[in-house]
Design an enzyme around this catalytic site. Structure first.
Site, PDB file in Angstrom:
ATOM      1  CG  ASP A 105      47.318  17.965  15.475  1.00  0.00           C
ATOM      2  OD1 ASP A 105      46.688  17.574  16.477  1.00  0.00           O
ATOM      3  OD2 ASP A 105      47.327  17.343  14.385  1.00  0.00           O
ATOM      4  CD  GLU A 131      44.942   8.702  12.264  1.00  0.00           C
ATOM      5  OE1 GLU A 131      45.109   9.697  13.006  1.00  0.00           O
ATOM      6  OE2 GLU A 131      45.464   8.589  11.132  1.00  0.00           O
TER       7      GLU A 131
HETATM    8  O1  KIV Z   1      46.751  15.866  11.668  1.00  0.00           O
HETATM    9  C1  KIV Z   1      45.571  15.541  11.434  1.00  0.00           C
HETATM   10  O2  KIV Z   1      44.979  15.925  10.415  1.00  0.00           O
HETATM   11  C2  KIV Z   1      44.911  14.685  12.398  1.00  0.00           C
HETATM   12  C3  KIV Z   1      43.611  14.077  12.002  1.00  0.00           C
HETATM   13  C4  KIV Z   1      43.825  13.084  10.940  1.00  0.00           C
HETATM   14  C5  KIV Z   1      42.881  13.513  13.155  1.00  0.00           C
HETATM   15  O3  KIV Z   1      45.402  14.483  13.457  1.00  0.00           O
END
Ligand code: KIV
Length: 276
Positions: A89, A188
């Site tokens: 991310d 989500e």
């Molecule tokens: O940060 C995370 O774990 C996510 C998932 C919930 C998709 O973005």
């Protein structure tokens, strides 16, 4: 045990993209080397989610997560994985200014962690950035619906897309990301009907979390599905284990035995001159 398909080598974002309409994409978050080893054996995608900030660091939201945290956990997951496609991310504030800022930080995540792709949150306003990254060698997973980094503008962690207008907006967001080159899009917290509609209409796999069974794949936060938090029970999480309760019982038994001088026992100690 799941019938994990035989695989040679690591799955690429292109392999995940090619699953559309063929085979479900299995995804879990992972933040550490030991969990990555477990996830790697069964899942197609190991997502180093910025949920790590709340799950492992006790932050109240994902907003305080930094590049350094994502790099640290991304490296740990890469060390524990040889087969899953690793997606890291992009943390809040590392990409929203524009394509150049996003490229700088995404390139750093890829170079320093060895991940195969990055994920960023947001719909059509991120399309230019997604296209910029993809054109420069950075595969991108999109994320629409409930986007936790926007908790303050969304007004909480509510289900998104309940009205026709909102549903249409989220559908356009997902389609725009796919058209911009995203290899998959996380959906989500959406009504099942909207998860199905987006899955039918966009060209790349949808990875659902609280978006119904019709998505092309599913993702959960690993600590949630393993029951590591006793008090956190969102509706969309199925608990596949109760590790929190088991850990609590183990810690309580250890504390009792130390207080009673019952641990360590004779089998746990070294005699003078004895081999180990
Ligand atoms: O940060 C995370 O774990 C996510 C998932 C919930 C998709 O973005």
């Amino acid at each position: 045990m799941s019938a994990t398909p035989e695989r040679k080598g690591r799955l690429s974002p292109g392999d995940i993209r090619a699953r559309k309409g063929i085979e479900p994409v299995v995804c879990l978050t992972a933040y550490t080397t030991p969990m990555a080893q477990l996830v790697d054996a069964h899942c197609d995608v190991a997502l180093v989610g910025d949920s790590v900030g709340m799950v492992l660091h006790g932050l109240p939201s994902t907003l305080g997560v930094t590049m350094e945290m994502m790099i640290l956990h991304g490296k740990a997951v890469a060390r524990g994985s040889s087969r899953a496609c690793i997606v890291v991310d992009m943390p809040f504030g590392s990409y929203e200014e524009g394509p150049e800022q996003a490229f700088r930080n995404a390139a750093r995540l890829m170079a320093e962690t060895g991940c195969q792709a990055v994920k960023l949150e947001g719909g059509r306003h991120m399309a230019e950035t997604v296209a910029f990254l993809v054109a420069r060698g950075i595969p991108v997973m999109g994320h629409v619906g409930l986007t936790p980094q926007s908790v303050n503008t969304l007004g909480g962690y509510k289900v998104q897309g309940r009205s026709h207008h909102e549903a249409d907006r989220i559908l356009v967001d997902a389609g725009t990301l796919a058209d911009a080159g995203a290899f998959a899009v996380v959906l989500e917290k959406l009504p099942t009907v909207l998860g199905r509609r987006i899955t039918q209409e966009i060209a790349v796999p949808t990875i659902g979390i609280g978006a119904g069974v019709d998505c092309d794949g599913q993702v959960l936060v690993i600590d949630d599905m393993l029951g590591l938090f006793s008090e956190f029970r969102p509706k969309f999480v199925k608990r596949y284990a109760e590790l929190g309760a088991s850990a609590e019982a183990g810690i309580a038994a250890y504390a009792d035995e130390v207080r009673a001088r019952a641990f360590p026992g004779p089998e746990h100690v070294f005699g003078e001159g004895n081999p180990e």
